[in-house]
Design a protein around this motif. Structure first.
Motif, PDB file in Angstrom:
ATOM      1  N   MET A 129       0.852  -1.179   0.000  1.00 19.81           N
ATOM      2  CA  MET A 129       0.000   0.000   0.000  1.00 19.81           C
ATOM      3  C   MET A 129       0.893   1.236   0.000  1.00 19.81           C
ATOM      4  O   MET A 129       1.334   1.684   1.064  1.00 19.81           O
ATOM      5  N   PRO A 130       1.229   1.774  -1.179  1.00 20.79           N
ATOM      6  CA  PRO A 130       2.049   2.995  -1.220  1.00 20.79           C
ATOM      7  C   PRO A 130       1.246   4.201  -0.762  1.00 20.79           C
ATOM      8  O   PRO A 130       0.042   4.295  -0.998  1.00 20.79           O
ATOM      9  N   TYR A 131       1.934   5.113  -0.111  1.00 12.58           N
ATOM     10  CA  TYR A 131       1.274   6.281   0.464  1.00 12.58           C
ATOM     11  C   TYR A 131       2.240   7.456   0.358  1.00 12.58           C
ATOM     12  O   TYR A 131       3.413   7.332   0.721  1.00 12.58           O
ATOM     13  N   GLN A 132       1.773   8.571  -0.169  1.00 12.71           N
ATOM     14  CA  GLN A 132       2.594   9.776  -0.246  1.00 12.71           C
ATOM     15  C   GLN A 132       2.168  10.718   0.877  1.00 12.71           C
ATOM     16  O   GLN A 132       1.060  11.249   0.861  1.00 12.71           O
ATOM     17  N   GLY A 164       0.331  -1.346  -4.717  1.00 14.16           N
ATOM     18  CA  GLY A 164       1.637  -1.571  -5.298  1.00 14.16           C
ATOM     19  C   GLY A 164       1.870  -3.059  -5.540  1.00 14.16           C
ATOM     20  O   GLY A 164       1.368  -3.904  -4.792  1.00 14.16           O
ATOM     21  N   VAL A 165       2.614  -3.383  -6.577  1.00 12.51           N
ATOM     22  CA  VAL A 165       2.947  -4.769  -6.928  1.00 12.51           C
ATOM     23  C   VAL A 165       4.454  -4.856  -7.114  1.00 12.51           C
ATOM     24  O   VAL A 165       5.056  -3.994  -7.753  1.00 12.51           O
ATOM     25  N   GLN A 166       5.077  -5.896  -6.560  1.00 11.47           N
ATOM     26  CA  GLN A 166       6.513  -6.105  -6.723  1.00 11.47           C
ATOM     27  C   GLN A 166       6.797  -7.526  -7.200  1.00 11.47           C
ATOM     28  O   GLN A 166       6.163  -8.482  -6.720  1.00 11.47           O
ATOM     29  N   ILE A 177       5.981   6.449   1.585  1.00 20.53           N
ATOM     30  CA  ILE A 177       5.875   5.442   2.638  1.00 20.53           C
ATOM     31  C   ILE A 177       5.125   4.245   2.061  1.00 20.53           C
ATOM     32  O   ILE A 177       4.218   4.401   1.247  1.00 20.53           O
ATOM     33  N   SER A 178       5.518   3.034   2.449  1.00 16.35           N
ATOM     34  CA  SER A 178       4.838   1.857   1.923  1.00 16.35           C
ATOM     35  C   SER A 178       4.835   0.749   2.972  1.00 16.35           C
ATOM     36  O   SER A 178       5.831   0.526   3.656  1.00 16.35           O
TER      37      SER A 178
END
Length: 201
Positions: free
Chosen positions: A28-31, A50-52, A191-192
């Motif tokens: 869960m990306p967060y700015q 987000g996917v990695q 932040i993630s």
């Protein structure tokens, strides 16, 4: 056969000191953004997806006559972050390489609990934004896209578990720097929080 048994024995001995394999995960990306533009806060400030995908190398140092093992691990992950909100969208693609140093505790032959921390380096590859506000030459969209560029250096903390040939980590990532972006935001920090799962060879 005897050769197959010897190979498997050597493989298990090697895995006490060195493992590697593929890895994938979701986040869960967060700015953490400071701005007076409410739509921008909605787009970049909400938990997104987000996917990695990639791989990892881990070197291990078992502490003799104890269930404790020390390790250092390097990941190389292609990451894709998708931001959606207020009728707008944005996308970024990066290569992220955290170097984690930590320790583990063997609960049994097949289960090890782990914890680690270390620096991470990010290569920004692509950023795109599609905003409701359009201006000449897509200048505003380009500024929004700039906001989701990560600072190259950051840090990552992780707790995880190994079960047989599988490994899983719950991770928190934070970039070091905040940056000013003209008139649309005063600062922004990536932040993630995510979960990765890998296989051990």
């Amino acid at each position: 056969s005897a050769s197959a048994q010897n190979y498997e024995k050597a493989r298990e001995e090697r895995k006490q000191y060195f493992v590697f394999g593929p890895k994938a995960g979701l986040s869960m990306p967060y700015q953490n953004i400071v701005t007076n533009t409410s739509d921008l806060k909605t787009l970049l400030g909400a938990p997104n997806l987000g996917v990695q995908v990639g791989g990892y190398l881990r070197g291990l140092l078992p502490i003799k006559r104890t269930p404790v093992v020390l390790y250092i691990q390097l990941d190389a992950l292609w990451g894709m972050d998708f931001y959606m909100g207020a009728g707008q969208s944005a996308f970024s693609g990066v290569v992220n390489m955290p170097l984690l140093i930590g320790g583990g505790y063997k609960l049994s032959k097949n289960i090890t609990l782990r914890g680690s921390w270390g620096p991470s380096y990010t290569i920004n590859c692509v950023e795109r934004a599609n905003t409701t506000f359009k201006d000449t030459n897509n200048a505003y969209q380009n500024e929004v896209a700039d906001l989701i560029r990560r600072d190259p250096w950051g840090w990552t903390a992780a707790i995880g578990v190994d079960w047989k040939n599988w490994t899983a980590d719950l991770r928190y990532m934070n970039q070091f720097s905040s940056n000013a972006y003209n008139r649309i935001a005063d600062e922004c920090r990536f932040i993630s929080l995510g979960l990765t799962v890998g296989y051990k060879f």
